[in-house]
Design an enzyme around this catalytic site. Structure first.
Site, short mmCIF file in Angstrom:
data_model
loop_
_atom_site.label_atom_id
_atom_site.label_comp_id
_atom_site.label_asym_id
_atom_site.label_seq_id
_atom_site.Cartn_x
_atom_site.Cartn_y
_atom_site.Cartn_z
CG HIS A 180 -1.66 2.62 0.35
ND1 HIS A 180 -0.40 3.80 1.03
CD2 HIS A 180 -2.21 3.42 -1.01
CE1 HIS A 180 -0.67 4.67 0.32
NE2 HIS A 180 -1.19 4.53 -0.31
CB CYS A 191 -0.33 0.53 6.48
SG CYS A 191 -0.33 2.29 5.52
CD GLN A 242 -1.46 6.59 -3.84
OE1 GLN A 242 -1.88 5.96 -2.95
NE2 GLN A 242 -2.57 6.93 -5.16
CB CYS A 301 3.38 4.06 3.71
SG CYS A 301 2.92 3.59 6.01
CD GLU A 302 5.21 11.06 5.30
OE1 GLU A 302 7.02 11.12 4.11
OE2 GLU A 302 4.98 12.08 5.10
CG HIS A 303 2.17 7.52 8.43
ND1 HIS A 303 1.31 8.13 7.11
CD2 HIS A 303 3.09 9.80 8.70
CE1 HIS A 303 1.30 9.44 6.29
NE2 HIS A 303 2.61 10.44 7.42
CG HIS A 304 2.30 2.71 9.01
ND1 HIS A 304 1.30 2.96 7.79
CD2 HIS A 304 1.44 2.12 10.56
CE1 HIS A 304 -0.04 3.50 9.34
NE2 HIS A 304 0.18 3.12 10.44
#
Ligand SMILES: [Zn+2]
Length: 198
Positions: A156, A158, A128, A87-90
């Site tokens: 996920h 995260c 996603q 995931c690009e956030h975490h």
């Protein structure tokens, strides 16, 4: 000679990432000289390059390399394609399954190429939702089928390891183009991916 597989890494990029990981591990309070940790920055640098190798690949070219003229015009489904992404956030993993269907319009594509393009898009920093659309649009614009459908079900890390700590939640995303925008075709596809006999 028996098959041998070599992973190739740029020495310069590996060194640059390695040094940053070493500094991160140090900032986290670990001893970077400890035996078990001493090579961790390099291993992590290589692992991250492996997990993001999709940036250097062109998924449309992969599909174009295996397109064949064929009159078949019923639904083609490849289901339960294993998927691993970050995931690009975490920058934590999310993983699950992709199900892809298309209705040919004069051309079919080698079946192994669909899992390949899932990997190309998954091995980048992703969300996603975008991963689903990347796969959908790539097939739609390259193969120009009468319809294409993509469903992804993923867990996920995260969400599971941090934040809300919901261990069993699965996120489902889907995209439909062409004939799959019709309810009957879409229902048929969803029935086939949830049945054991398809
Ligand atoms: Zn995340």
């Amino acid at each position: 000679m028996a098959y041998k597989h070599f992973d190739e890494y740029s020495i310069d990029v590996t060194d640059a990432i390695k040094n940053k990981f070493k500094s991160i591990i140090d900032d986290l309070g670990e001893d970077t000289a400890r035996e078990g940790i001493v090579k961790t920055p390099e291993r992590a640098a290589k692992a991250m390059q492996f997990l993001t190798q999709g940036y250097d690949m062109d998924p449309a070219e992969i599909l174009k390399g295996a397109m064949f003229k064929e009159d078949y015009d019923d639904m083609v489904i490849v289901k339960d394609i294993e998927l691993y992404s970050l995931c690009e956030h975490h920058m934590l993993p999310f993983f699950g399954k992709a199900h892809i269907a298309y209705i040919p319009n004069g051309h079919i594509v080698g079946l192994s190429k669909l899992p390949r393009i899932v990997d190309v898009f998954a091995r980048r920093l992703q969300v996603q939702e975008r991963l689903t659309h990347d796969i959908l649009e790539c097939i739609n614009s390259t193969l120009k089928p009468k319809g294409v459908a993509v469903v992804i079900e993923a867990s996920h890390m995260c969400m599971m390891m941090r934040g809300v700590q919901k261990q069993n939640s699965v996120t489902t995303t889907s995209g439909f183009r062409g004939q799959f925008e019709k309810i009957e075709t879409r229902t048929e596809f969803l029935r086939l991916i949830t049945s054991d006999l398809s």
